[in-house]
Scaffold this motif. Sequence first.
Motif, mmCIF file in Angstrom:
data_model
loop_
_atom_site.group_PDB
_atom_site.id
_atom_site.type_symbol
_atom_site.label_atom_id
_atom_site.label_comp_id
_atom_site.label_asym_id
_atom_site.label_seq_id
_atom_site.Cartn_x
_atom_site.Cartn_y
_atom_site.Cartn_z
ATOM 1 N N ILE A 115 -2.792 -0.448 2.824
ATOM 2 C CA ILE A 115 -1.687 -1.232 2.319
ATOM 3 C C ILE A 115 -1.604 -1.192 0.762
ATOM 4 C CG2 ILE A 115 -1.081 -3.708 2.109
ATOM 5 C CD1 ILE A 115 -2.052 -4.205 4.883
ATOM 6 N N ALA A 117 -1.060 -1.977 -3.319
ATOM 7 C CA ALA A 117 -1.096 -3.315 -3.780
ATOM 8 C C ALA A 117 0.110 -3.925 -4.284
ATOM 9 C CB ALA A 117 -1.842 -2.854 -5.466
ATOM 10 N N ASN A 120 1.325 -6.340 -1.643
ATOM 11 C CA ASN A 120 0.634 -7.734 -1.906
ATOM 12 C C ASN A 120 1.300 -8.408 -2.969
ATOM 13 O OD1 ASN A 120 -0.868 -7.476 0.412
ATOM 14 N ND2 ASN A 120 -2.518 -6.127 -0.622
ATOM 15 N N GLN A 123 4.563 -10.866 -2.608
ATOM 16 C CA GLN A 123 4.379 -11.663 -1.804
ATOM 17 C C GLN A 123 4.208 -13.225 -2.466
ATOM 18 O OE1 GLN A 123 4.940 -11.091 1.472
ATOM 19 N NE2 GLN A 123 4.787 -8.978 0.716
ATOM 20 N N ARG A 129 6.527 -16.032 0.988
ATOM 21 C CA ARG A 129 5.566 -15.584 1.751
ATOM 22 C C ARG A 129 6.078 -15.840 3.263
ATOM 23 N NH1 ARG A 129 0.837 -14.715 -0.900
ATOM 24 N NH2 ARG A 129 0.886 -15.483 -2.889
ATOM 25 N N ARG A 132 5.891 -12.612 5.673
ATOM 26 C CA ARG A 132 4.474 -12.038 5.996
ATOM 27 C C ARG A 132 3.694 -12.878 6.783
ATOM 28 N NH1 ARG A 132 -0.090 -8.804 2.065
ATOM 29 N NH2 ARG A 132 -1.887 -9.125 3.604
ATOM 30 N N SER A 136 1.953 -12.378 10.163
ATOM 31 C CA SER A 136 0.320 -12.383 10.335
ATOM 32 C C SER A 136 0.009 -13.453 11.583
ATOM 33 C CB SER A 136 -0.138 -13.338 8.975
ATOM 34 O OG SER A 136 0.144 -12.399 7.979
ATOM 35 N N VAL A 147 1.471 -6.667 10.061
ATOM 36 C CA VAL A 147 1.275 -6.564 8.352
ATOM 37 C C VAL A 147 1.370 -5.064 7.895
ATOM 38 C CG1 VAL A 147 0.305 -7.648 6.431
ATOM 39 C CG2 VAL A 147 0.593 -9.114 8.402
ATOM 40 N N ARG A 148 0.383 -4.263 8.634
ATOM 41 C CA ARG A 148 0.261 -3.196 8.112
ATOM 42 C C ARG A 148 1.615 -2.404 8.357
ATOM 43 N NH1 ARG A 148 -1.957 1.300 11.066
ATOM 44 N NH2 ARG A 148 -3.045 2.766 9.695
ATOM 45 N N ALA A 151 4.083 -3.262 5.438
ATOM 46 C CA ALA A 151 3.878 -2.565 4.268
ATOM 47 C C ALA A 151 4.095 -1.116 4.431
ATOM 48 C CB ALA A 151 2.039 -2.701 4.255
#
Length: 479
Positions: A115, A117, A120, A123, A129, A132, A136, A147-148, A151
């Motif tokens: 994933i 940077a 992240n 978000q 959010r 995500r 999650s 989530v992966r 990404a």
Amino acid sequence: MDELRILIARLGWPSISARWWTMQELAARLSEPAMKDRTETALLQFLRSRKLEAEVVEVLCIFWMAARGHGYSPVELAGSIPKPSLLSDLFLDDLGLLTQDSYAGLKEAPEDFEIPADFNGVQGVDLPRMFRTTLSRLEVCTGLPFVRQMAYEWTENRAAYPDAPYQGDPWHFMRPLGDGFSGQLSARPALRAISAYLRTLAVAEQFWGMPPELADKKALLALPVHPTLAMLRPKRPEWFPGRADFDGDAVAVETAFRVLLDRVKAAQPDGELIAFNSPVAMSMERCVEVSLVRWSQAGSSPIDDAGLIAHLKAFWSRGQMLPSTGPEPLSTTTLLAPPPLERLLEVKSKAWPLAGALDFDRLGYLQLDLYPSRIFLPTLPGVDEIAVTPRDGQLEVKVEDQVVADFCYWNAGWGPARPRQLSGNCGTALISRSTAYRESAGSVSAPLRAFYLWQVRTLNRVNSFGEFSEEIAMGTLFV
């Protein structure tokens, strides 16, 4: 001046309200015989040029709004969609058109994918959010790498705009305003992330066995506009208060509220103002936001009038959310399940609000200015179901086909950003038709009295760059 070209260019603006209003104007042009053909041709060409799933959905929204709000009969659209998704299929199905058979290029993230940077980093900054967070929760329930995968899709769609994946700096719009502002923006990072979210759901359905009904339900989180709120047209009412009406002490403020109630009554003699929430003064040095909600109270409460505020002030922070649903995913009708009186009642004061805030079901990301505390609707304890439908740029609130209240919306200090303390740059009002809306609490046998809970939020700063200081005044107004 080529108005059509300018309108289509505005679909690329990062301002969420500007995009929503532009979609409305283009939808209206599709219903005008003199403008229909040219507008349709331009929009189809624009649709075929879209590079992200979320961009496609926004253009489809225009055709959908034209069909639902103006009686437009859309042409076949599936062949013009370069980036299909579960959500675009829902729009096509709702329009009675053919949907896409497959989604090109779907694949699971490689095992060695890490994933990045920047995924992240966006978000909670460039987008809420909630996307995500939703994935999650699915990941926790299923053990699958939602989530992966999002990404990975985020990394893959960077190639759609290789020279400008971030579309500039959103702080460019807010930095000149000073500190303490929140942007009313949805730029390219948000569109990329929402597109990655939609592709992740398609991967989950195709490769991981996610039930189609669940995938469609989760796809609705990526709606640009709430289907019931999509047709709201901003129009400030004639009875809107003056800029300086709420200056002064509590006595002056209550006088201003009584004048406001009288003006509403003069404009709509058979109605009552149930809720009002709006900025009434907006400048670089001072902002004033006014909120008002009507309450009922059973007699013989042990709390005296002066002590009511201490028991009711939490209403402004957490309030009463009204759960909602749509009969169909994109139905323009929203159904509310009114909470029972015991859930509304503030026990010690024996008082309950006659309006509550709409929940976040089918939330539109281009309408975040309306959430969480601008959309007040009647609580109606004792009623089985409430239907909310659009009509003439406003909303009608119905119980068994009888209209009991109307909801209107207007602009108030619109801009690319707002002070963080304010709920939004727009204003709204909920006005009843007759008194039927407050006669539904049949389980209350004691005599009732009515009052308004009011709040005035004042922001001040001594220069045009520092943060605003905040003062909040509250009170009750018996009627």
